[in-house]
Design a protein around this motif. Sequence first.
Motif, PDB file in Angstrom:
ATOM      1  N   CYS A  89      38.369  30.932  38.825  1.00 21.80           N
ATOM      2  CA  CYS A  89      38.988  31.142  37.517  1.00 21.80           C
ATOM      3  C   CYS A  89      39.807  29.906  37.164  1.00 21.80           C
ATOM      4  O   CYS A  89      40.146  29.100  38.037  1.00 21.80           O
ATOM      5  N   GLY A  90      40.135  29.755  35.894  1.00 25.37           N
ATOM      6  CA  GLY A  90      40.927  28.607  35.496  1.00 25.37           C
ATOM      7  C   GLY A  90      41.542  28.804  34.128  1.00 25.37           C
ATOM      8  O   GLY A  90      41.169  29.703  33.379  1.00 25.37           O
ATOM      9  N   SER A  91      42.492  27.916  33.805  1.00 26.02           N
ATOM     10  CA  SER A  91      43.173  27.957  32.519  1.00 26.02           C
ATOM     11  C   SER A  91      43.513  26.540  32.076  1.00 26.02           C
ATOM     12  O   SER A  91      43.070  25.568  32.686  1.00 26.02           O
ATOM     13  N   GLY A  92      44.340  26.433  31.045  1.00 23.63           N
ATOM     14  CA  GLY A  92      44.655  25.120  30.493  1.00 23.63           C
ATOM     15  C   GLY A  92      45.436  24.228  31.428  1.00 23.63           C
ATOM     16  O   GLY A  92      45.327  23.006  31.368  1.00 23.63           O
ATOM     17  N   THR A  93      46.239  24.840  32.296  1.00 26.20           N
ATOM     18  CA  THR A  93      46.973  24.100  33.322  1.00 26.20           C
ATOM     19  C   THR A  93      46.947  24.899  34.615  1.00 26.20           C
ATOM     20  O   THR A  93      46.694  26.115  34.607  1.00 26.20           O
ATOM     21  N   ALA A  94      47.242  24.224  35.709  1.00 28.95           N
ATOM     22  CA  ALA A  94      47.301  24.921  36.995  1.00 28.95           C
ATOM     23  C   ALA A  94      48.385  25.989  36.987  1.00 28.95           C
ATOM     24  O   ALA A  94      48.202  27.081  37.540  1.00 28.95           O
ATOM     25  N   ALA A  95      49.516  25.703  36.343  1.00 23.59           N
ATOM     26  CA  ALA A  95      50.611  26.673  36.296  1.00 23.59           C
ATOM     27  C   ALA A  95      50.200  27.921  35.523  1.00 23.59           C
ATOM     28  O   ALA A  95      50.485  29.053  35.950  1.00 23.59           O
TER      29      ALA A  95
ATOM     30  N   TRP B 132      32.591  48.316  42.442  1.00 30.63           N
ATOM     31  CA  TRP B 132      33.368  47.084  42.584  1.00 30.63           C
ATOM     32  C   TRP B 132      32.808  46.019  41.645  1.00 30.63           C
ATOM     33  O   TRP B 132      31.588  45.832  41.576  1.00 30.63           O
ATOM     34  N   LEU B 133      33.703  45.315  40.943  1.00 30.67           N
ATOM     35  CA  LEU B 133      33.298  44.251  40.036  1.00 30.67           C
ATOM     36  C   LEU B 133      33.969  42.945  40.433  1.00 30.67           C
ATOM     37  O   LEU B 133      35.202  42.853  40.444  1.00 30.67           O
ATOM     38  N   PHE B 134      33.165  41.958  40.808  1.00 30.82           N
ATOM     39  CA  PHE B 134      33.674  40.614  41.080  1.00 30.82           C
ATOM     40  C   PHE B 134      33.837  39.896  39.748  1.00 30.82           C
ATOM     41  O   PHE B 134      32.906  39.851  38.945  1.00 30.82           O
ATOM     42  N   VAL B 135      35.034  39.338  39.504  1.00 32.21           N
ATOM     43  CA  VAL B 135      35.322  38.710  38.217  1.00 32.21           C
ATOM     44  C   VAL B 135      35.759  37.262  38.429  1.00 32.21           C
ATOM     45  O   VAL B 135      36.635  36.965  39.257  1.00 32.21           O
ATOM     46  N   ALA B 136      35.143  36.361  37.653  1.00 26.47           N
ATOM     47  CA  ALA B 136      35.518  34.946  37.648  1.00 26.47           C
ATOM     48  C   ALA B 136      35.359  34.430  36.231  1.00 26.47           C
ATOM     49  O   ALA B 136      34.677  35.040  35.407  1.00 26.47           O
ATOM     50  N   GLY B 137      36.011  33.303  35.923  1.00 23.83           N
ATOM     51  CA  GLY B 137      35.844  32.714  34.599  1.00 23.83           C
ATOM     52  C   GLY B 137      37.133  32.167  34.034  1.00 23.83           C
ATOM     53  O   GLY B 137      38.085  31.881  34.765  1.00 23.83           O
ATOM     54  N   VAL B 138      37.167  32.028  32.706  1.00 31.61           N
ATOM     55  CA  VAL B 138      38.303  31.424  32.004  1.00 31.61           C
ATOM     56  C   VAL B 138      38.581  32.216  30.716  1.00 31.61           C
ATOM     57  O   VAL B 138      37.705  32.936  30.247  1.00 31.61           O
ATOM     58  N   TRP B 139      39.765  32.084  30.163  1.00 32.59           N
ATOM     59  CA  TRP B 139      40.998  31.579  30.731  1.00 32.59           C
ATOM     60  C   TRP B 139      41.660  32.710  31.503  1.00 32.59           C
ATOM     61  O   TRP B 139      41.605  33.867  31.073  1.00 32.59           O
ATOM     62  N   THR B 140      42.307  32.378  32.612  1.00 35.17           N
ATOM     63  CA  THR B 140      42.823  33.390  33.525  1.00 35.17           C
ATOM     64  C   THR B 140      43.746  34.385  32.853  1.00 35.17           C
ATOM     65  O   THR B 140      43.610  35.602  33.047  1.00 35.17           O
TER      66      THR B 140
ATOM     67  N   ASP C   5      41.802  23.159  33.174  1.00 33.79           N
ATOM     68  CA  ASP C   5      42.206  22.336  34.309  1.00 33.79           C
ATOM     69  C   ASP C   5      41.253  22.525  35.495  1.00 33.79           C
ATOM     70  O   ASP C   5      40.938  23.656  35.872  1.00 33.79           O
ATOM     71  N   ASN C   6      40.757  21.406  36.026  1.00 36.14           N
ATOM     72  CA  ASN C   6      39.883  21.428  37.207  1.00 36.14           C
ATOM     73  C   ASN C   6      38.647  22.296  36.976  1.00 36.14           C
ATOM     74  O   ASN C   6      38.193  23.015  37.876  1.00 36.14           O
ATOM     75  N   PHE C   7      38.106  22.201  35.772  1.00 32.10           N
ATOM     76  CA  PHE C   7      36.974  23.043  35.403  1.00 32.10           C
ATOM     77  C   PHE C   7      35.756  22.797  36.283  1.00 32.10           C
ATOM     78  O   PHE C   7      34.967  23.706  36.549  1.00 32.10           O
ATOM     79  N   SER C   8      35.589  21.574  36.748  1.00 28.93           N
ATOM     80  CA  SER C   8      34.438  21.277  37.610  1.00 28.93           C
ATOM     81  C   SER C   8      34.479  22.105  38.884  1.00 28.93           C
ATOM     82  O   SER C   8      33.439  22.575  39.375  1.00 28.93           O
ATOM     83  N   ALA C   9      35.679  22.338  39.433  1.00 32.03           N
ATOM     84  CA  ALA C   9      35.806  23.163  40.638  1.00 32.03           C
ATOM     85  C   ALA C   9      35.549  24.632  40.309  1.00 32.03           C
ATOM     86  O   ALA C   9      34.928  25.349  41.105  1.00 32.03           O
ATOM     87  N   VAL C  10      36.010  25.074  39.153  1.00 31.58           N
ATOM     88  CA  VAL C  10      35.750  26.457  38.731  1.00 31.58           C
ATOM     89  C   VAL C  10      34.242  26.689  38.630  1.00 31.58           C
ATOM     90  O   VAL C  10      33.712  27.685  39.142  1.00 31.58           O
ATOM     91  N   ILE C  11      33.538  25.749  37.993  1.00 26.23           N
ATOM     92  CA  ILE C  11      32.089  25.876  37.843  1.00 26.23           C
ATOM     93  C   ILE C  11      31.405  25.840  39.211  1.00 26.23           C
ATOM     94  O   ILE C  11      30.490  26.636  39.489  1.00 26.23           O
TER      95      ILE C  11
ATOM     96  N   GLY D 267      48.902  33.475  35.860  1.00 25.49           N
ATOM     97  CA  GLY D 267      47.970  34.510  35.416  1.00 25.49           C
ATOM     98  C   GLY D 267      47.429  35.325  36.574  1.00 25.49           C
ATOM     99  O   GLY D 267      47.327  36.556  36.489  1.00 25.49           O
ATOM    100  N   VAL D 268      47.082  34.667  37.665  1.00 23.58           N
ATOM    101  CA  VAL D 268      46.583  35.374  38.850  1.00 23.58           C
ATOM    102  C   VAL D 268      47.680  36.224  39.465  1.00 23.58           C
ATOM    103  O   VAL D 268      47.450  37.389  39.842  1.00 23.58           O
ATOM    104  N   LEU D 269      48.881  35.683  39.571  1.00 22.29           N
ATOM    105  CA  LEU D 269      49.983  36.442  40.146  1.00 22.29           C
ATOM    106  C   LEU D 269      50.287  37.688  39.308  1.00 22.29           C
ATOM    107  O   LEU D 269      50.542  38.775  39.852  1.00 22.29           O
ATOM    108  N   ASN D 270      50.267  37.548  37.992  1.00 15.59           N
ATOM    109  CA  ASN D 270      50.516  38.702  37.132  1.00 15.59           C
ATOM    110  C   ASN D 270      49.468  39.790  37.355  1.00 15.59           C
ATOM    111  O   ASN D 270      49.798  40.982  37.425  1.00 15.59           O
ATOM    112  N   LEU D 271      48.210  39.396  37.454  1.00 15.63           N
ATOM    113  CA  LEU D 271      47.159  40.374  37.707  1.00 15.63           C
ATOM    114  C   LEU D 271      47.293  40.983  39.103  1.00 15.63           C
ATOM    115  O   LEU D 271      47.135  42.195  39.276  1.00 15.63           O
TER     116      LEU D 271
END
Length: 225
Positions: A161-167, A128-136, A32-38, A172-176
């Motif tokens: 970061c991103g996943s199959g849907t915004a939800a 410190w490690l900055f992490v970004a990518g898929v799937w969240t 979802d919204n992969f263009s913004a993630v990239i 995923g982010v909240l859990n982390l």
Amino acid sequence: MRKSLTILPGKAALLLVDLQEEHRHDRRFLVDNFSAVIANAVLLLEAARKAALPTYHCAYIVDVAAARPFHPVTPDGLSAFSDRNDPLTAICPEVAPAGAECTLIKAEASAFGDGVLGPELKARGVEWLFVAGVWTEACVDASVKDAQKAGLRVVLVKDACGSGTAAMHRIGVLNLANRLYGGAVADTANACRLIEGQAGEAWVTPGAVPLRYSLANATEMYDGL
């Protein structure tokens, strides 16, 4: 809670997880919204290159012959995703490795799965490690948790970061975030400031599992990170 941070560039590195073409071209695995993630990953990469941060790119590529038990396959015996013969496993050109940047080929969720990355980062003095990518909730989640096990503080860049849907992504982010002890959650703009050695604002957990979210308020709590 939100607070101001400063990270010495010489103590940081960037990890980009599985930013591959299949996530914008394979209808089964569209993010979802992969263009913004990239686009946000491009900004992180530009900041990291400017600051001379060690940068690592991951690509999930599966050899069915060496895959783990129960790995899903297609009727013709290929990996159901990220098959080694699929050209869509290529890293997106906007965020492709350059120069001395390292590419990690993996066949499991975590970038740390083969035991190489953790010791290398520690040997380079990375804290410190900055992490970004898929799937969240999958490969990003596994990589963040293994980075913590390796004794690294993680900055999870939530809008890179991103996943199959915004939800799926937000939860995923909240859990982390609930268990990101010693680390932080930041947006791309603040992460870039931190990468460049400037002060930036980030969310850090004030204690054990502070985010008690529901389906009704998950978006609001995610926006508050």
